[in-house]
Design a protein around this motif. Structure first.
Motif, mmCIF file in Angstrom:
data_model
loop_
_atom_site.group_PDB
_atom_site.id
_atom_site.type_symbol
_atom_site.label_atom_id
_atom_site.label_comp_id
_atom_site.label_asym_id
_atom_site.label_seq_id
_atom_site.Cartn_x
_atom_site.Cartn_y
_atom_site.Cartn_z
ATOM 1 N N TYR A 15 0.821 -1.218 0.000
ATOM 2 C CA TYR A 15 0.000 0.000 0.000
ATOM 3 C C TYR A 15 0.851 1.262 0.000
ATOM 4 C CZ TYR A 15 1.353 -0.405 4.849
ATOM 5 O OH TYR A 15 2.106 -0.536 5.980
ATOM 6 N N GLY A 16 2.119 1.122 -0.448
ATOM 7 C CA GLY A 16 3.001 2.302 -0.494
ATOM 8 C C GLY A 16 2.708 3.135 -1.729
ATOM 9 N N THR A 17 3.745 3.760 -2.269
ATOM 10 C CA THR A 17 3.564 4.668 -3.401
ATOM 11 C C THR A 17 2.852 3.971 -4.565
ATOM 12 O OG1 THR A 17 5.668 5.618 -2.753
ATOM 13 C CG2 THR A 17 4.809 6.302 -4.883
ATOM 14 N N MET A 18 3.314 2.767 -4.911
ATOM 15 C CA MET A 18 2.715 2.087 -6.063
ATOM 16 C C MET A 18 1.348 1.493 -5.738
ATOM 17 S SD MET A 18 4.221 2.583 -8.808
ATOM 18 C CE MET A 18 4.515 4.223 -8.178
ATOM 19 N N ARG A 47 2.055 -5.345 5.853
ATOM 20 C CA ARG A 47 2.523 -6.032 7.064
ATOM 21 C C ARG A 47 2.037 -5.368 8.344
ATOM 22 N NH1 ARG A 47 8.609 -5.585 5.827
ATOM 23 N NH2 ARG A 47 7.764 -3.534 5.356
ATOM 24 N N THR A 84 5.052 -4.401 -4.076
ATOM 25 C CA THR A 84 5.999 -4.493 -2.959
ATOM 26 C C THR A 84 7.426 -4.423 -3.521
ATOM 27 O OG1 THR A 84 5.720 -6.876 -3.159
ATOM 28 C CG2 THR A 84 4.506 -5.788 -1.391
ATOM 29 N N HIS A 89 9.000 -10.075 -5.042
ATOM 30 C CA HIS A 89 8.111 -10.361 -6.187
ATOM 31 C C HIS A 89 8.017 -11.849 -6.529
ATOM 32 C CE1 HIS A 89 8.534 -5.971 -7.941
ATOM 33 N NE2 HIS A 89 7.968 -6.000 -6.755
ATOM 34 N N GLU A 106 4.799 -4.892 -10.462
ATOM 35 C CA GLU A 106 5.599 -3.680 -10.649
ATOM 36 C C GLU A 106 7.008 -4.062 -11.113
ATOM 37 O OE1 GLU A 106 6.029 -0.680 -11.108
ATOM 38 O OE2 GLU A 106 3.975 -0.053 -10.875
ATOM 39 N N LYS A 107 7.666 -3.159 -11.785
ATOM 40 C CA LYS A 107 9.049 -3.370 -12.228
ATOM 41 C C LYS A 107 9.985 -3.172 -11.039
ATOM 42 C CE LYS A 107 10.985 -0.025 -11.699
ATOM 43 N NZ LYS A 107 11.252 0.800 -10.489
ATOM 44 N N ASN A 135 4.977 1.361 -16.948
ATOM 45 C CA ASN A 135 3.895 2.318 -17.169
ATOM 46 C C ASN A 135 4.260 3.460 -18.108
ATOM 47 O OD1 ASN A 135 5.519 2.765 -14.693
ATOM 48 N ND2 ASN A 135 4.514 4.759 -14.725
ATOM 49 N N TRP A 178 15.058 -0.660 2.717
ATOM 50 C CA TRP A 178 15.147 -1.713 1.702
ATOM 51 C C TRP A 178 15.743 -1.275 0.376
ATOM 52 C CZ3 TRP A 178 12.281 -1.170 -2.797
ATOM 53 C CH2 TRP A 178 11.158 -0.335 -2.764
ATOM 54 N N TYR A 325 1.804 11.897 -14.699
ATOM 55 C CA TYR A 325 2.290 10.576 -14.279
ATOM 56 C C TYR A 325 1.128 9.629 -14.007
ATOM 57 C CZ TYR A 325 4.920 7.449 -11.031
ATOM 58 O OH TYR A 325 5.505 6.395 -10.386
HETATM 59 N N1 LIG Z 1 6.434 2.207 -12.133
HETATM 60 C C1 LIG Z 1 6.844 3.205 -11.372
HETATM 61 O O1 LIG Z 1 6.801 4.372 -11.761
HETATM 62 C C2 LIG Z 1 7.379 2.891 -9.997
HETATM 63 C C3 LIG Z 1 7.642 3.945 -9.090
HETATM 64 C C4 LIG Z 1 8.072 3.621 -7.802
HETATM 65 C C5 LIG Z 1 8.252 2.293 -7.445
HETATM 66 N N2 LIG Z 1 8.021 1.295 -8.357
HETATM 67 C C6 LIG Z 1 8.190 -0.139 -8.002
HETATM 68 O O2 LIG Z 1 7.068 -0.516 -7.172
HETATM 69 C C7 LIG Z 1 7.488 -1.440 -6.175
HETATM 70 C C8 LIG Z 1 7.119 -0.889 -4.788
HETATM 71 O O3 LIG Z 1 7.744 0.379 -4.632
HETATM 72 P P1 LIG Z 1 7.077 1.548 -3.749
HETATM 73 O O4 LIG Z 1 7.775 2.811 -4.142
HETATM 74 O O5 LIG Z 1 5.604 1.485 -3.841
HETATM 75 O O6 LIG Z 1 7.543 1.128 -2.296
HETATM 76 P P2 LIG Z 1 6.956 1.616 -0.886
HETATM 77 O O7 LIG Z 1 8.069 1.512 0.098
HETATM 78 O O8 LIG Z 1 6.275 2.922 -1.037
HETATM 79 O O9 LIG Z 1 5.852 0.506 -0.564
HETATM 80 C C9 LIG Z 1 6.242 -0.835 -0.385
HETATM 81 C C10 LIG Z 1 5.089 -1.627 0.127
HETATM 82 O O10 LIG Z 1 5.518 -2.984 0.214
HETATM 83 C C11 LIG Z 1 5.308 -3.475 1.558
HETATM 84 N N3 LIG Z 1 6.328 -4.497 1.846
HETATM 85 C C12 LIG Z 1 6.123 -5.830 1.805
HETATM 86 N N4 LIG Z 1 7.237 -6.510 2.106
HETATM 87 C C13 LIG Z 1 8.173 -5.593 2.336
HETATM 88 C C14 LIG Z 1 9.542 -5.695 2.705
HETATM 89 N N5 LIG Z 1 10.144 -6.874 2.888
HETATM 90 N N6 LIG Z 1 10.221 -4.537 2.871
HETATM 91 C C15 LIG Z 1 9.624 -3.331 2.670
HETATM 92 N N7 LIG Z 1 8.323 -3.197 2.315
HETATM 93 C C16 LIG Z 1 7.600 -4.313 2.155
HETATM 94 C C17 LIG Z 1 5.332 -2.220 2.416
HETATM 95 O O11 LIG Z 1 4.631 -2.433 3.612
HETATM 96 C C18 LIG Z 1 4.619 -1.230 1.500
HETATM 97 O O12 LIG Z 1 3.214 -1.397 1.571
HETATM 98 C C19 LIG Z 1 8.978 -1.666 -6.414
HETATM 99 O O13 LIG Z 1 9.143 -2.807 -7.213
HETATM 100 C C20 LIG Z 1 9.410 -0.427 -7.158
HETATM 101 O O14 LIG Z 1 10.536 -0.627 -7.995
HETATM 102 C C21 LIG Z 1 7.556 1.582 -9.604
#
Ligand SMILES: NC(=O)c1ccc[n+]([C@@H]2O[C@H](COP(=O)([O-])OP(=O)(O)OC[C@H]3O[C@@H](n4cnc5c(N)ncnc54)[C@H](O)[C@@H]3O)[C@@H](O)[C@H]2O)c1
Length: 397
Positions: A15-18, A47, A84, A89, A106-107, A135, A178, A325
């Protein structure tokens, strides 16, 4: 909902950025484009119970769980959407494929090539629909670039150039998380570079060989809450030379230590008859130089990639308003849902795996200070998993 339009159940892992971007996309896609199905975000997993509960409420998920396996196994989830860190993955993909679920990941596909092979092999074996989250392909300007290259406007492509500069790691005081651990966050080559290599492969074709260099400037970062310093094994900056199978040449650069550069990426293609250049800071535009122009008009012209005739503009605002975006995620969701349930999803894990082979080759070339042929990565493995996956790459190519 009109009669006969079926619902498709989505489970978003993370539930983070992506997680937020993808949830927004499922909500917006049916409002932008008529779709053959209605996406419903049934469940979101994370988690931390309080945080995932809050996120599910804010982002419109029907329920939440702290167990991603519960989400993957839920009978009302048709598509598992993985948001995540890369190091998680492969395991989630294997479980989702085993349950017969369609998967959007996600990539990059994984933190390393071996795990990416596991992921690609799992969906191949289970014959489930799969897509990787490249994307940026869904932005009208980059999609127009692809269309113009394919239509032959540039003639034979000779040079490709991709650069992605950010300041995400510029401050040495940012504590360890991470993203600084390669086995979980992947290298910067695979994080930012996966998008660039995807665009390179899409626009120009298969990469044959690479040479590269890489540096980590801040080698240790304090643990959370000022804890003891932890070693960083992720590159801060890397650059590479690429040789394409077609004979074209490429230059690649990624860096997370460029002060005051937020997410500045550019892509350029030079062909025998023209040039196309994309600059993300002006994402609705494309610069085009045409050798056929009269000499008095020498220079590049600015195309506005917003015309209804342009790809990926369907359903968006009237010309001149632009998209951002978020639109790339909405277009991604709409493009995939348009193909539900029987159409073809693209780009799929075979593309994700090919991109990962490119990332791994650049990492190896930098570490060993030599040119690395991609076939060394694609085909040099002895295990059955890698063998199956590399034949998948060739079938797809
Ligand atoms: N396509 C895009 O433009 C783009 C942009 C940013 C990130 N991403 C990709 O999206 C994926 C997630 O990135 P994000 O920026 O959303 O990350 P984030 O840190 O914002 O969110 C990560 C999520 O994964 C969960 N999670 C589960 N297991 C985890 C662990 N072992 N350690 C840490 N967090 C864990 C966290 O609780 C959280 O909900 C990555 O593969 C990243 O490369 C893609």
């Amino acid at each position: 909902m009109s009669a006969g339009v079926r619902e498709v159940g989505i489970g978003i892992v993370g539930y983070g950025t992506m997680g937020r971007a993808h949830a927004y996309a499922y909500a917006a896609a049916p409002r932008i484009r008529p779709l053959p199905c209605v996406p419903r975000v049934r469940v979101m997993s994370g988690r931390n119970q309080a945080a995932v509960e809050r996120a599910a409420l804010d982002l419109g998920a029907e329920r939440f769980t702290t167990e991603w396996r519960e989400l993957v196994e839920a009978p009302d989830v048709d598509i598992v959407d993985i948001c995540t860190p890369p190091g998680t993955h492969a395991e989630i993909i294997e479980a989702a494929a085993e349950c017969g679920k369609a998967i959007l990941c996600e990539k990059p596909l994984a933190a390393g090539f071996e795990d990416a092979c596991r992921a690609a092999e799992a969906v191949r074996r289970a014959r489930v629909k799969n897509a990787i989250g490249f994307n940026y392909r869904r932005l009208p300007a980059l999609s127009l670039m692809k269309q113009m290259v394919d239509s032959g406007r540039l003639g034979e492509v000779r040079l490709w150039r991709g650069s992605w500069l950010s300041d995400e790691f510029a401050d040495p005081e940012i504590p360890f998380d991470w993203r600084f651990e390669k086995s979980m966050g992947a290298s910067t080559i695979a994080d930012l570079g996966a998008h660039l290599l995807d665009l390179a492969g899409w626009l120009v074709g298969e990469i044959d060989a690479v040479s590269a260099q890489s540096r980590t400037f801040t080698k240790a970062r304090s643990g959370a809450g000022g804890g003891r310093p932890l070693d960083v094994d992720v590159d801060d900056a890397s650059s590479a030379l690429l040789r394409f199978g077609s004979g074209a040449l490429g230059v690649f650069e990624v860096a997370k230590t460029c002060v005051r550069r937020p997410c500045d990426f550019t892509v350029e293609v030079n062909g025998e008859r023209g040039t196309l250049r994309f600059d993300y800071a002006r994402l609705n535009e494309l610069w085009y130089g045409d050798a056929g122009d009269e000499a008095e008009l020498y220079g590049m012209r600015r195309l506005r990639a917003e015309h209804p005739l342009h790809p990926e503009t369907q359903g968006w605002w009237t010309i001149g308003q632009g998209v951002g975006y978020g639109a790339s995620f909405v277009n991604q969701a709409a493009d995939l849902l348009e193909q539900w349930p029987d159409g073809t999803w693209s780009p799929d894990f075979a593309t994700g795996l090919e991109v990962q082979a490119g990332c791994e080759a650049i990492e190896r070339a930098a570490a060993e200070r030599r040119w690395v042929a991609l076939d060394e990565i694609r085909g040099g493995a002895s295990s059955q998993i890698r063998g199956g996956a590399s034949s998948q790459i060739r079938d797809a190519g």
